[in-house]
Design a protein around this motif. Structure first.
Motif, PDB file in Angstrom:
ATOM      1  N   SER A   1     -31.266  11.029 -27.790  1.00 36.54           N
ATOM      2  CA  SER A   1     -32.381  10.575 -26.951  1.00 36.54           C
ATOM      3  C   SER A   1     -33.219  11.770 -26.509  1.00 36.54           C
ATOM      4  O   SER A   1     -34.453  11.708 -26.488  1.00 36.54           O
ATOM      5  N   TYR A   2     -32.540  12.875 -26.179  1.00 33.60           N
ATOM      6  CA  TYR A   2     -33.283  14.095 -25.829  1.00 33.60           C
ATOM      7  C   TYR A   2     -34.090  14.598 -27.018  1.00 33.60           C
ATOM      8  O   TYR A   2     -35.267  14.964 -26.878  1.00 33.60           O
TER       9      TYR A   2
ATOM     10  N   PHE B   1     -27.136  10.726 -25.449  1.00 39.70           N
ATOM     11  CA  PHE B   1     -27.912  11.711 -24.690  1.00 39.70           C
ATOM     12  C   PHE B   1     -28.537  12.784 -25.583  1.00 39.70           C
ATOM     13  O   PHE B   1     -29.715  13.110 -25.416  1.00 39.70           O
TER      14      PHE B   1
ATOM     15  N   LEU C   1     -34.013   8.003 -20.610  1.00 45.64           N
ATOM     16  CA  LEU C   1     -34.558   8.898 -21.633  1.00 45.64           C
ATOM     17  C   LEU C   1     -35.426   8.131 -22.621  1.00 45.64           C
ATOM     18  O   LEU C   1     -36.409   8.659 -23.143  1.00 45.64           O
TER      19      LEU C   1
ATOM     20  N   LEU D   1     -23.878   6.178 -17.263  1.00 43.50           N
ATOM     21  CA  LEU D   1     -24.420   6.933 -18.394  1.00 43.50           C
ATOM     22  C   LEU D   1     -25.274   6.045 -19.301  1.00 43.50           C
ATOM     23  O   LEU D   1     -26.278   6.495 -19.852  1.00 43.50           O
TER      24      LEU D   1
ATOM     25  N   GLY E   1     -29.117   6.858 -20.063  1.00 42.50           N
ATOM     26  CA  GLY E   1     -29.620   6.940 -21.429  1.00 42.50           C
ATOM     27  C   GLY E   1     -30.879   6.116 -21.620  1.00 42.50           C
ATOM     28  O   GLY E   1     -31.793   6.502 -22.357  1.00 42.50           O
TER      29      GLY E   1
END
Length: 501
Positions: free
Chosen positions: A295-296, A292, A425, A418, A422
């Motif tokens: 990826s952000y 996360f 993203l 999750l 993911g």
């Protein structure tokens, strides 16, 4: 006669060829020679995989000295599977390199590039198939020193800062691994991995061995760029020449993931690492955060190479997450993703390198309107990007399908959710590039340029990887068979309650 020495060929061939490439100089012959050697290593790797699938593991004693006194090469389905991916990517990248390095590396350094590439291939191959813990460190240093050289060859001087950061972090990681191996030797008196495993089994719980495990896991995590020990990777991938980035992103971190698997399952034993030390909790948390957080970070980058670099750290999270599930299906999904991610990220970085070849920039601004100007390159980027997202009929979908399935088999619904989040993203950061390429017009200053497709020697390996993404997304026979066989072999004798085998 050659079959007897097949296990040594992936190491010996590039090792002998590296100084020859330097002597040949900066001629087309050097490129052809390096590519041929890499292709021969790939053929040997394929043969090793087929042999281990049918006949089981191979052992080769260097110099005829039997282990544990001598150095042993050990080839099983697991490392043969990863070795095939590494040697195949090396060959494709070398084909791609001929035109790519003309724009990004000074002509005087071309022979040095091919020499360092072959040495890096030597080190990576050695790390995969050595049966000796200290020699694994030696091959790690060979690959690392070659990698530092490769990253530093770019004409952009920012590569030197990136190389220095990479060198410092890589040296710290290698030192941790060496200290850990030293602790194992101090307690057991052996460096052979099979012998280490046997002698360590006699100790129920030992502080020295546990400390050695901690040092090795931290050192390997630095090398594979597991969050939060990943900060060397974005700069190295961004400022290295495009062909170097494509090679490293497809191979180096994957080999480091394998090294982690090797130490966990073949040296320390899954029961000790996961039951006594409860390390699966740490790995799972770090893997999910990596997915996360990175990826952000990819979604907010303007440089596409940096974007894909953060994406690589997130994808490493998926591989480690598979290991942390402590099951055959989980480990199988991680091994499949090692292979599939090499195909995806290799194609993506080759496409970005092609854009740099024509545009001189890899910022998202440079991608505006390229869907019409460079249709083959952007089509390759699109398909490989869909594979990173995990769209059905691509290799990326297969990896994530097996990972989600493995999580659901253990009733880990939150983990499965999750993984899917993911992937959303990934839609965002890949979508930003595709929007610029297909839905935005190029700036007027660029519109007058004679922008066209790159030479076919750059397009061919790129599209081989794209077609491989589709092929292995539809026909999963080889990848699933190899990964399942490898996982079952690694988990043999380990069957705690509630674990799917």
């Amino acid at each position: 006669m050659i079959e007897q020495h097949l296990a040594a060929l992936p190491i010996i061939l590039p090792l002998i060829a590296a100084p020859i490439a330097l002597i040949l100089g900066r001629s087309m012959l050097t490129w052809a020679f390096a590519t041929l050697v890499s292709a021969l290593s790939c053929i040997a790797s394929w043969q090793l995989l087929m042999t281990t699938l049918s006949d089981g593991a191979l052992s080769y004693a260097l110099g005829g000295w039997p282990p544990p006194w001598g150095i042993e090469l050990n080839v099983d389905v697991t490392n043969a599977f990863v070795l095939l991916a590494v040697s195949a990517m090396s060959t494709l990248v070398l084909i791609y390199s001929k035109d790519s390095i003309e724009k990004e590396i000074n002509a005087s350094n071309h022979s040095l590039y091919y020499t360092a590439h072959l040495l890096c291939l030597t080190g990576l191959s050695g790390m995969l198939i050595t049966g000796d813990a200290f020699n694994l460190f030696v091959f790690l240093e060979i690959s690392s020193l070659a990698t530092y050289t490769l990253v530093s060859l770019a004409s952009d001087r920012r590569c030197l800062t990136a190389t220095f950061r990479y060198l410092v972090m890589g040296t710290i990681g290698a030192t941790f691994i060496l200290i850990g191996v030293g602790m194992l030797y101090m307690k057991t008196g052996t460096l052979n991995m099979a012998d280490l495993s046997t002698k360590m089994a006699a100790f129920e719980s030992n502080r020295t061995l546990n400390t050695g495990l901690a040092f090795i896991m931290v050192g390997v995590s630095l090398k594979l760029a597991l969050f939060p020990l990943h900060m060397w990777l974005p700069a190295a991938y961004t400022h290295a020449p495009s062909s170097v980035t494509a090679f490293l992103a497809s191979t180096a971190t994957k080999v480091a993931v394998y090294v982690m698997i090797r130490f966990i399952f073949s040296v320390f034993g899954a029961s000790h690492v996961f039951e006594t030390m409860s390390m699966e909790i740490i790995l799972m948390v770090l893997a999910i955060v990596a997915i996360f957080k990175c990826s952000y970070m990819a979604t907010v980058q303007s440089n596409v190479k940096t974007l894909l670099a953060y994406s690589s750290v997130a994808q490493i999270g998926y591989m480690v997450l598979g290991i942390s599930l402590v099951s055959v299906p989980g480990l199988m999904s991680g091994l499949i993703h090692i292979f599939n991610h090499a195909l995806m990220k290799g194609a993506l970085f080759m496409a970005v390198g092609a854009v740099f070849y024509r545009m001189g920039s890899v910022n998202i601004e440079a991608f505006k309107g390229l869907g019409k100007k460079m249709p083959l390159t952007m089509a390759a980027f699109t398909i490989a990007g869909l594979s990173i997202i995990g769209v059905p009929l691509t290799a990326g979908f297969v990896s994530k399908w097996y990972l989600v399935t493995a999580a659901l088999e253990q009733d880990l619904w939150i983990v499965a959710a999750l993984v899917l989040l993911g992937s959303l993203l990934a839609v965002v950061y890949i979508g930003r590039v595709l929007e610029a390429a297909y839905f935005q017009e190029p700036p007027e200053s660029q519109g007058a340029k004679n922008i066209k497709e790159v030479p076919w020697l750059m397009l061919m390996p790129m599209w081989i990887l794209v077609l491989a993404n589709i092929y292995f997304g539809i026909n999963t026979g080889l990848t699933v068979e190899a990964a399942t066989s490898a996982s079952q072999w690694l988990f043999q004798g380990y069957n705690p309650a509630g674990v799917a085998l």
